[in-house]
Design an enzyme around this catalytic site. Structure first.
Site, mmCIF file in Angstrom:
data_model
loop_
_atom_site.group_PDB
_atom_site.id
_atom_site.type_symbol
_atom_site.label_atom_id
_atom_site.label_comp_id
_atom_site.label_asym_id
_atom_site.label_seq_id
_atom_site.Cartn_x
_atom_site.Cartn_y
_atom_site.Cartn_z
ATOM 1 N N GLU A 66 57.685 -61.383 38.373
ATOM 2 C CA GLU A 66 57.348 -60.385 37.363
ATOM 3 C C GLU A 66 58.656 -59.753 36.905
ATOM 4 O O GLU A 66 58.973 -58.608 37.205
ATOM 5 C CB GLU A 66 56.387 -59.335 37.927
ATOM 6 N N GLU B 87 49.464 -51.690 43.908
ATOM 7 C CA GLU B 87 50.883 -52.011 43.757
ATOM 8 C C GLU B 87 51.762 -50.782 43.976
ATOM 9 O O GLU B 87 51.474 -49.693 43.465
ATOM 10 C CB GLU B 87 51.150 -52.565 42.353
#
Length: 265
Positions: A245, A147
């Protein structure tokens, strides 16, 4: 193109760590699943895995390690050790993607070992560690996803945080069992030029995470044109998972409705 709530070409997921926070985690998972979304979790050591396994939910991703770092020998060995433990949990929950970061993060999202300068030796070690993780993923039929993060607001001192860095590492390994967890929120803060970044990352995207800027709330609350982002993802042929998220700006159910609408054509 008009964005509506009709249908989405993507699989939509929601992070249970950030939505319905007044509920116990198991109830959050069931609520999110009942609304038709897949579910993301973070640190599996903080959850009742047996209960989650029997929740009836489909899980999209989770954190793929407990401790360790990418770019030093001792840290890499610890990362691989805890990644192997995480794989076994992921298999119990049917989770296909395990998330990685440039270094271990504490409970506040700050690096356990902050780094202000990445050396050539660190690049080489990080690539070697990712090769080992790709081997592990291939062996067990799961995908590790690296990520991108931002260092300006949320994660100062994290090495290999920029999406440019993540792409360079994943592209150099070039294995199906290692892909990018492309976080649009972090990319906007750290780099901008989102359309071009998405197009460049296209072949290596394992999953997409979204939240708006500023505030890290649902799409439609900030400066990112998420219907345009959805169109770019669709245009490059991405048909995978897009996960919210982010926090709810007001009501959780409204946040999920706005998220679904932004990614439905």
């Amino acid at each position: 193109m008009n964005i509506s709530t009709s249908s989405s070409p993507f699989t939509l997921a929601v992070c249970a760590e950030m939505i319905f926070r007044e509920l116990p985690v198991l109830e959050r998972v069931k609520r999110i699943s009942g609304l038709g979304f897949q579910v993301e979790i973070w640190d599996w050591t903080k959850h009742d895995i047996d209960a989650l396994a029997n929740s009836g939910a489909t899980f999209s991703s989770m954190t793929g390690y407990v401790k360790g770092t990418l770019a030093d020998s001792a840290g890499a060995d610890e990362l691989l050790r805890t990644a192997a433990e995480s794989v076994e949990v992921a298999k119990r929950l049917g989770i296909p993607r395990l998330n990685l970061h440039g270094t271990g993060l504490n409970d506040e999202g700050l690096p356990v070992k902050p780094c202000q300068q990445i050396t050539g030796a660190m690049w080489l070690k990080a690539r070697d560690t990712l090769e080992r993780l790709a081997d592990l993923g291939e062996q067990h039929g799961v995908t590790f996803v690296l990520e991108n993060l931002n260092t300006d607001v949320d994660h100062p001192g994290v090495p290999f945080a920029r999406l440019e860095d993540v792409l360079a590492l994943v592209e150099s390994v070039n294995r199906p069992s290692l892909r990018i967890m492309l976080d649009i929120y972090h990319a906007q803060i750290g780099e901008g030029n989102l359309t071009e970044l998405i197009r460049r990352c296209g072949p290596y995207i394992g999953e997409v995470q979204v939240a708006d800027v500023p505030g890290r709330c649902e799409p439609g609350t900030g400066e990112i044109n998420y219907p345009a982002i959805a169109k770019v993802l669709n245009d490059i042929g991405f048909r995978g998972t897009v996960g919210l998220e982010g926090w709810a700006s007001s009501h959780d159910d409204l946040a999920l409705d706005r998220f679904r609408a932004a990614f439905s054509f």
